[in-house]
Design a protein around this motif. Structure first.
Motif, PDB file in Angstrom:
ATOM      1  N   GLU A   1       2.181  11.388   3.377  1.00 52.20           N
ATOM      2  CA  GLU A   1       2.736  12.965   3.722  1.00 52.20           C
ATOM      3  C   GLU A   1       2.577  13.603   2.296  1.00 52.20           C
ATOM      4  O   GLU A   1       2.105  14.666   2.367  1.00 52.20           O
ATOM      5  N   LYS A   2       2.945  12.939   1.332  1.00 53.01           N
ATOM      6  CA  LYS A   2       3.132  13.680  -0.085  1.00 53.01           C
ATOM      7  C   LYS A   2       1.530  13.717  -0.866  1.00 53.01           C
ATOM      8  O   LYS A   2       1.301  14.243  -1.683  1.00 53.01           O
ATOM      9  N   GLN A   3       0.689  12.921  -0.087  1.00 54.50           N
ATOM     10  CA  GLN A   3      -0.568  12.817  -0.644  1.00 54.50           C
ATOM     11  C   GLN A   3      -0.627  12.148  -2.187  1.00 54.50           C
ATOM     12  O   GLN A   3      -0.911  12.707  -3.222  1.00 54.50           O
ATOM     13  N   ALA A   4       0.331  11.212  -2.260  1.00 52.67           N
ATOM     14  CA  ALA A   4       0.684  10.533  -3.602  1.00 52.67           C
ATOM     15  C   ALA A   4       0.300   9.095  -3.751  1.00 52.67           C
ATOM     16  O   ALA A   4       0.244   8.399  -2.548  1.00 52.67           O
ATOM     17  N   PRO A   5      -0.012   8.370  -4.934  1.00 50.56           N
ATOM     18  CA  PRO A   5       0.019   6.974  -4.938  1.00 50.56           C
ATOM     19  C   PRO A   5       1.129   6.543  -4.385  1.00 50.56           C
ATOM     20  O   PRO A   5       2.165   6.719  -4.519  1.00 50.56           O
ATOM     21  N   PHE A   6       0.862   4.977  -4.024  1.00 49.70           N
ATOM     22  CA  PHE A   6       2.045   4.328  -3.749  1.00 49.70           C
ATOM     23  C   PHE A   6       2.015   2.877  -4.641  1.00 49.70           C
ATOM     24  O   PHE A   6       0.957   2.005  -4.507  1.00 49.70           O
ATOM     25  N   ILE A   7       3.096   2.870  -5.211  1.00 49.49           N
ATOM     26  CA  ILE A   7       3.317   1.850  -6.156  1.00 49.49           C
ATOM     27  C   ILE A   7       4.360   0.981  -5.670  1.00 49.49           C
ATOM     28  O   ILE A   7       5.261   1.171  -5.323  1.00 49.49           O
ATOM     29  N   LEU A   8       3.948  -0.587  -5.517  1.00 46.96           N
ATOM     30  CA  LEU A   8       4.977  -1.622  -5.083  1.00 46.96           C
ATOM     31  C   LEU A   8       5.260  -2.641  -6.051  1.00 46.96           C
ATOM     32  O   LEU A   8       4.166  -3.106  -6.731  1.00 46.96           O
ATOM     33  N   PHE A   9       6.437  -2.994  -6.362  1.00 47.74           N
ATOM     34  CA  PHE A   9       6.884  -3.997  -7.233  1.00 47.74           C
ATOM     35  C   PHE A   9       7.455  -5.116  -6.257  1.00 47.74           C
ATOM     36  O   PHE A   9       8.452  -5.033  -5.648  1.00 47.74           O
ATOM     37  N   ALA A  10       6.620  -6.187  -6.305  1.00 45.31           N
ATOM     38  CA  ALA A  10       6.813  -7.287  -5.651  1.00 45.31           C
ATOM     39  C   ALA A  10       7.761  -8.510  -6.170  1.00 45.31           C
ATOM     40  O   ALA A  10       7.409  -8.671  -7.361  1.00 45.31           O
ATOM     41  N   ALA A  11       8.770  -8.844  -5.676  1.00 44.71           N
ATOM     42  CA  ALA A  11       9.577  -9.994  -6.083  1.00 44.71           C
ATOM     43  C   ALA A  11      10.317 -10.695  -4.735  1.00 44.71           C
ATOM     44  O   ALA A  11      11.151 -10.031  -4.358  1.00 44.71           O
ATOM     45  N   SER A  12       9.597 -11.832  -4.443  1.00 45.47           N
ATOM     46  CA  SER A  12      10.309 -12.521  -3.112  1.00 45.47           C
ATOM     47  C   SER A  12      10.092 -13.508  -3.229  1.00 45.47           C
ATOM     48  O   SER A  12       9.187 -14.127  -3.773  1.00 45.47           O
ATOM     49  N   GLY A  13      10.998 -14.277  -2.445  1.00 39.55           N
ATOM     50  CA  GLY A  13      10.748 -15.745  -2.338  1.00 39.55           C
ATOM     51  C   GLY A  13      10.022 -15.975  -0.802  1.00 39.55           C
ATOM     52  O   GLY A  13       9.739 -17.293  -0.397  1.00 39.55           O
ATOM     53  N   GLY A  14       9.708 -14.750  -0.141  1.00 38.49           N
ATOM     54  CA  GLY A  14       9.038 -14.903   1.338  1.00 38.49           C
ATOM     55  C   GLY A  14       9.680 -14.298   2.447  1.00 38.49           C
ATOM     56  O   GLY A  14      10.466 -13.520   2.143  1.00 38.49           O
ATOM     57  N   ALA A  15       9.432 -14.948   3.518  1.00 37.51           N
ATOM     58  CA  ALA A  15      10.139 -14.312   4.694  1.00 37.51           C
ATOM     59  C   ALA A  15      11.320 -15.005   4.940  1.00 37.51           C
ATOM     60  O   ALA A  15      11.896 -15.642   4.533  1.00 37.51           O
ATOM     61  N   ARG A  16      12.050 -13.692   5.582  1.00 34.91           N
ATOM     62  CA  ARG A  16      13.664 -14.343   5.860  1.00 34.91           C
ATOM     63  C   ARG A  16      13.616 -15.333   6.993  1.00 34.91           C
ATOM     64  O   ARG A  16      13.554 -14.734   8.263  1.00 34.91           O
ATOM     65  N   MET A  17      14.015 -16.388   6.791  1.00 27.96           N
ATOM     66  CA  MET A  17      14.228 -17.412   8.056  1.00 27.96           C
ATOM     67  C   MET A  17      15.500 -16.969   9.025  1.00 27.96           C
ATOM     68  O   MET A  17      14.959 -17.424  10.080  1.00 27.96           O
ATOM     69  N   GLN A  18      16.469 -16.036   8.579  1.00 28.67           N
ATOM     70  CA  GLN A  18      17.389 -15.951   9.620  1.00 28.67           C
ATOM     71  C   GLN A  18      16.898 -14.907  10.487  1.00 28.67           C
ATOM     72  O   GLN A  18      17.588 -14.847  11.619  1.00 28.67           O
TER      73      GLN A  18
END
Length: 330
Positions: A152-169
């Motif tokens: 919508e904003k025609q802007a770059p998308f930056i993602l900082f990833a930090a995860s142990g994986g999918a949520r088993m619950q």
């Protein structure tokens, strides 16, 4: 003596005892040295001596990336808190409540929009303190909402990833977020917008198997653990000893899995430069302050006022000249 030893001394000790914060000192996981917490916080959570990169919260991460440490928090869609009524040792809803009270976040991902070196960007940050940064329905919705805002904003998308994986619950509903976020990344591709991923310690499991490895540019922080399965599981499966530094950022850069390893102090400048290159944006204008005008030369009267006590030299008298006699006429 019982009254003196049992009553008076404990009261004196309580008066003299000082309240010490629990996080006053931090032990470096690499060197084992104790470091003052305020020094680590001022250094963007990098241990000054060993350069070990500690985990960084979502709010602190956004503050370190955006100009003037200001941004707009993006409202994220509401999802069902406990779709499967899951319970193991504790109820899933109780775990969610504890994580929200601990981090002050609604779920594991925080999305913000602001300026990075003068240009608008959308940044999504996973917080490992919220249930290990696990990918659930709320996290998937947050990533999709951030991507939609970037389009919508025609802007770059930056993602900082930090995860142990999918949520088993959340079971299969959590695994469904892997293709959903992949479709969201394709929206950025169709809009020809940059998608930059910063892999922090750790990034594993279903997150690595989906949106965390689909960036146009893959950046990793020094020493970050990046992989799908754990090293012990891999060794038990292939029955071989893994090489030194396996699944670490530097090893993955040497083998082409990430593009660059960037120190946290240089991350903001690197992201700003990549966004300008990928969007073909001009360099930010550098405002040069004007040179100060030369000061006018002071008047002599200002230097030596008329009322000065200095002696004023008197000019020497000039002798009177007598006119020469006129020549006699013939």
């Amino acid at each position: 003596m019982n009254w003196l030893t049992n009553v008076v001394r404990p009261k004196i000790r309580n008066i003299l005892r000082r309240e010490t914060p629990e996080n006053l000192w931090i032990k470096c996981p690499d060197s084992g040295h104790l470091v003052f917490y305020k020094d680590v916080e001022a250094n963007q959570f990098v241990i000054p001596g060993s350069n070990y990169h500690m985990r960084m919260g979502a709010a602190a991460r956004l503050k370190s990336i955006f100009d003037n440490e200001t941004w707009y928090d993006i409202a994220l869609p509401e999802v069902t808190a406990d779709p499967l009524k899951f319970r193991d040792e504790r109820k899933y809803v109780d775990r969610i409540k504890d994580a929200r009270a601990k981090t002050g976040m609604n779920d594991a991902i925080k999305v913000g929009y602001g300026k990075l070196e003068g240009a608008g960007v959308v940044v999504a940050v996973q917080d490992f303190d919220f249930m290990g940064g696990s990918l659930g329905m709320a996290a998937g919705e947050a990533i999709v909402r951030g991507i939609e805002l970037a389009v919508e904003k025609q802007a770059p998308f930056i993602l900082f990833a930090a995860s142990g994986g999918a949520r088993m619950q959340e079971g299969i509903l959590s695994l469904m977020q892997m293709p959903r976020t992949t479709v969201g990344v394709q929206m950025l591709r169709d809009a020809r917008l940059p998608y930059i991923v910063v892999l922090t310690n750790p990034t594993t499991g279903g997150v690595t198997a989906s949106y965390a490895m689909l960036g146009d540019v893959q950046i990793a922080e020094p020493g970050a653990l990046i992989g799908f399965a754990g090293a012990r599981v891999i060794e038990q499966t292939i029955r071989e000893k893994l090489p030194e530094g396996f699944q670490r950022a530097e090893y993955l850069r040497e083998h082409g899995m990430v593009d660059m390893v960037v120190h946290r102090h240089d991350l903001k400048a690197t992201l700003g430069r990549l966004c300008r290159i990928l969007t073909k944006a001009p360099m930010p204008e550098v405002i040069v302050p004007p040179e100060p005008a030369p000061e006018p030369e002071p008047d002599v009267a200002e230097i030596v006022p008329a009322t000065s006590d200095l002696p004023v030299p008197v000019p020497a008298p000039v002798a009177a000249q007598t006119p020469a006699p006129a020549a006699p006429s013939a």
